[in-house]
Design an enzyme around this catalytic site. Structure first.
Site, PDB file in Angstrom:
ATOM      1  NE  ARG A 105       9.772 -29.211 -16.971  1.00 38.74           N
ATOM      2  CZ  ARG A 105       9.657 -29.070 -15.657  1.00 38.74           C
ATOM      3  NH1 ARG A 105       9.526 -30.139 -14.892  1.00 38.74           N
ATOM      4  NH2 ARG A 105       9.709 -27.883 -15.106  1.00 38.74           N
TER       5      ARG A 105
ATOM      6  NE  ARG B 214       6.692 -25.997 -15.046  1.00 34.21           N
ATOM      7  CZ  ARG B 214       7.038 -26.632 -13.931  1.00 34.21           C
ATOM      8  NH1 ARG B 214       6.805 -27.936 -13.815  1.00 34.21           N
ATOM      9  NH2 ARG B 214       7.592 -26.001 -12.927  1.00 34.21           N
TER      10      ARG B 214
ATOM     11  NE  ARG C 222       8.406 -25.875  -4.324  1.00 32.71           N
ATOM     12  CZ  ARG C 222       8.147 -26.648  -5.395  1.00 32.71           C
ATOM     13  NH1 ARG C 222       7.267 -27.605  -5.325  1.00 32.71           N
ATOM     14  NH2 ARG C 222       8.802 -26.448  -6.508  1.00 32.71           N
TER      15      ARG C 222
HETATM   16  P1  AP5 Z   1       6.705 -27.645  -9.454  1.00 31.56           P
HETATM   17  O1  AP5 Z   1       5.852 -27.963 -10.610  1.00 31.56           O
HETATM   18  O2  AP5 Z   1       6.658 -28.516  -8.252  1.00 31.56           O
HETATM   19  O3  AP5 Z   1       8.173 -27.475 -10.026  1.00 31.56           O
HETATM   20  P2  AP5 Z   1       9.615 -27.837  -9.419  1.00 31.56           P
HETATM   21  O4  AP5 Z   1       9.706 -28.324  -8.043  1.00 31.56           O
HETATM   22  O5  AP5 Z   1      10.385 -26.624  -9.743  1.00 31.56           O
HETATM   23  O6  AP5 Z   1       9.957 -29.124 -10.184  1.00 31.56           O
HETATM   24  P3  AP5 Z   1       9.806 -29.360 -11.685  1.00 31.56           P
HETATM   25  O7  AP5 Z   1       8.391 -29.752 -12.036  1.00 31.56           O
HETATM   26  O8  AP5 Z   1      10.395 -28.226 -12.473  1.00 31.56           O
HETATM   27  O9  AP5 Z   1      10.795 -30.564 -11.914  1.00 31.56           O
HETATM   28  P4  AP5 Z   1      10.729 -32.091 -11.465  1.00 31.56           P
HETATM   29  O10 AP5 Z   1      11.663 -32.305 -10.336  1.00 31.56           O
HETATM   30  O11 AP5 Z   1       9.317 -32.560 -11.291  1.00 31.56           O
HETATM   31  O12 AP5 Z   1      11.376 -32.746 -12.746  1.00 31.56           O
HETATM   32  P5  AP5 Z   1      10.710 -33.534 -13.988  1.00 31.56           P
HETATM   33  O13 AP5 Z   1      10.368 -34.927 -13.589  1.00 31.56           O
HETATM   34  O14 AP5 Z   1       9.660 -32.722 -14.667  1.00 31.56           O
HETATM   35  O15 AP5 Z   1       6.406 -26.160  -8.927  1.00 31.56           O
HETATM   36  C1  AP5 Z   1       6.261 -25.082  -9.836  1.00 31.56           C
HETATM   37  C2  AP5 Z   1       5.908 -23.835  -9.066  1.00 31.56           C
HETATM   38  O16 AP5 Z   1       4.666 -24.007  -8.344  1.00 31.56           O
HETATM   39  C3  AP5 Z   1       6.910 -23.400  -7.988  1.00 31.56           C
HETATM   40  O17 AP5 Z   1       7.976 -22.647  -8.518  1.00 31.56           O
HETATM   41  C4  AP5 Z   1       6.008 -22.580  -7.055  1.00 31.56           C
HETATM   42  O18 AP5 Z   1       5.734 -21.327  -7.616  1.00 31.56           O
HETATM   43  C5  AP5 Z   1       4.698 -23.370  -7.074  1.00 31.56           C
HETATM   44  N1  AP5 Z   1       4.644 -24.405  -6.031  1.00 31.56           N
HETATM   45  C6  AP5 Z   1       4.581 -25.761  -6.226  1.00 31.56           C
HETATM   46  N2  AP5 Z   1       4.514 -26.405  -5.062  1.00 31.56           N
HETATM   47  C7  AP5 Z   1       4.526 -25.452  -4.088  1.00 31.56           C
HETATM   48  C8  AP5 Z   1       4.511 -25.516  -2.673  1.00 31.56           C
HETATM   49  N3  AP5 Z   1       4.457 -26.688  -2.010  1.00 31.56           N
HETATM   50  N4  AP5 Z   1       4.561 -24.333  -1.967  1.00 31.56           N
HETATM   51  C9  AP5 Z   1       4.603 -23.142  -2.620  1.00 31.56           C
HETATM   52  N5  AP5 Z   1       4.638 -23.027  -3.973  1.00 31.56           N
HETATM   53  C10 AP5 Z   1       4.603 -24.180  -4.706  1.00 31.56           C
HETATM   54  O19 AP5 Z   1      12.002 -33.628 -14.936  1.00 31.56           O
HETATM   55  C11 AP5 Z   1      12.531 -32.453 -15.525  1.00 31.56           C
HETATM   56  C12 AP5 Z   1      12.958 -32.750 -16.981  1.00 31.56           C
HETATM   57  O20 AP5 Z   1      14.040 -33.689 -16.950  1.00 31.56           O
HETATM   58  C13 AP5 Z   1      11.863 -33.412 -17.825  1.00 31.56           C
HETATM   59  O21 AP5 Z   1      12.022 -32.950 -19.131  1.00 31.56           O
HETATM   60  C14 AP5 Z   1      12.171 -34.908 -17.750  1.00 31.56           C
HETATM   61  O22 AP5 Z   1      11.708 -35.614 -18.901  1.00 31.56           O
HETATM   62  C15 AP5 Z   1      13.685 -34.884 -17.640  1.00 31.56           C
HETATM   63  N6  AP5 Z   1      14.231 -35.979 -16.824  1.00 31.56           N
HETATM   64  C16 AP5 Z   1      13.737 -36.461 -15.651  1.00 31.56           C
HETATM   65  N7  AP5 Z   1      14.536 -37.426 -15.169  1.00 31.56           N
HETATM   66  C17 AP5 Z   1      15.570 -37.544 -16.064  1.00 31.56           C
HETATM   67  C18 AP5 Z   1      16.731 -38.369 -16.124  1.00 31.56           C
HETATM   68  N8  AP5 Z   1      17.003 -39.288 -15.159  1.00 31.56           N
HETATM   69  N9  AP5 Z   1      17.567 -38.215 -17.166  1.00 31.56           N
HETATM   70  C19 AP5 Z   1      17.311 -37.299 -18.142  1.00 31.56           C
HETATM   71  N10 AP5 Z   1      16.218 -36.498 -18.146  1.00 31.56           N
HETATM   72  C20 AP5 Z   1      15.370 -36.615 -17.115  1.00 31.56           C
END
Ligand code: AP5
Length: 217
Positions: A127, A160, A88
């Site tokens: 979500r 979350r 990241r």
């Molecule tokens: P992390 O858990 O990685 O969160 P994020 O990157 O913010 O991503 P999300 O998990 O929120 O979303 P996603 O893209 O995975 O989407 P999802 O598939 O769930 O990180 C959380 C925290 O940890 C960060 O803020 C930071 O503090 C820390 N962190 C993590 N990695 C780090 C790093 N490398 N360095 C430093 N800090 C770090 O989908 C979202 C929703 O949409 C779900 O409900 C799903 O069912 C729905 N959905 C998915 N696809 C579709 C579609 N095509 N149509 C309709 N709905 C859909």
């Protein structure tokens, strides 16, 4: 094979990485899932990470890098991995490259899921996540069979703490400032593919498979 799946919060990285990993027989390594597991277990790493995760800030590089390198050393990662949410920052990407090079490996592809901000907000505020296996659901687009129980493992579903409207806004800002510049790093190496992440989950999965040259999903 090492694939980096990038994209803003809520782009669908977790949803798609799990599918891709299963399809390609690779391990799915999600930094956010590992951090949330450590927080739930109350480990020293979890205690260091908690305040950052809850505020939507990036956890310091040294904390995250150590955790990921340890995970990559486990047997199920030897055939290859889909990295979800890591790297990241540029510093994380450079450490990853060095670690892979020391095992004669490299990042083979970086895939960027592109989704408009309005869609992201709707996805994240509706979500639900499994407390046990971290499978993501959406109350409308991907609902569980029973409203608060995980279809996959029977675990409890919850919202979350960082999925509030305010924190999602901050996470998007952090992504733009700290992570989006990393796209140029992979673009310069000719391994970045941008994929439209809007539309049905199956459609997006098919686009990702095509971008990787692995045919229809
Ligand atoms: P992390 O858990 O990685 O969160 P994020 O990157 O913010 O991503 P999300 O998990 O929120 O979303 P996603 O893209 O995975 O989407 P999802 O598939 O769930 O990180 C959380 C925290 O940890 C960060 O803020 C930071 O503090 C820390 N962190 C993590 N990695 C780090 C790093 N490398 N360095 C430093 N800090 C770090 O989908 C979202 C929703 O949409 C779900 O409900 C799903 O069912 C729905 N959905 C998915 N696809 C579709 C579609 N095509 N149509 C309709 N709905 C859909």
């Amino acid at each position: 094979m090492v694939v980096v799946l990038m994209g803003p919060p809520g782009a669908g990285k977790g949803t798609q990485a799990a599918r891709l990993a299963e399809r390609l027989g690779l391990a799915h390594v999600a930094s956010g899932d590992l951090l949330r597991e450590a927080i739930a277990a109350g480990t020293s790493l979890g205690r260091q990470a908690q305040v950052y995760v809850e505020r939507g800030e990036l956890v310091p590089d040294d904390v995250v890098v150590g955790m990921i390198l340890e995970r990559l050393g486990q047997p199920d990662c030897q055939a290859g991995v889909i990295l979800d949410g890591f790297p990241r920052t540029l510093a994380q990407a450079e450490v990853l490259d060095k670690a892979l090079a020391s095992r004669s490996g490299q990042v083979n592809a970086a895939l960027e899921l592109d989704v408009p901000a309005g869609v992201i907000l709707e996805r994240l505020t509706r979500r639900r996540i499994c407390r046990d296996c971290q499978a993501p659901y959406h109350l409308e687009h991907n609902p569980p069979a029973r409203s608060d129980i995980c279809d996959r493992c029977g675990g409890e579903l919850y919202q979350r703490e960082d999925d509030t409207e305010e924190t999602v806004g901050h996470r998007l800002q952090v992504y733009a400032e700290r992570t989006a510049p990393l796209l140029a790093y992979y673009r310069q190496r000719g391994i970045l593919r941008r994929v439209d992440g809007a539309g049905e989950v199956d459609e997006v999965a098919e686009r990702l498979a095509r971008a990787l040259g692995t045919g229809a999903a």
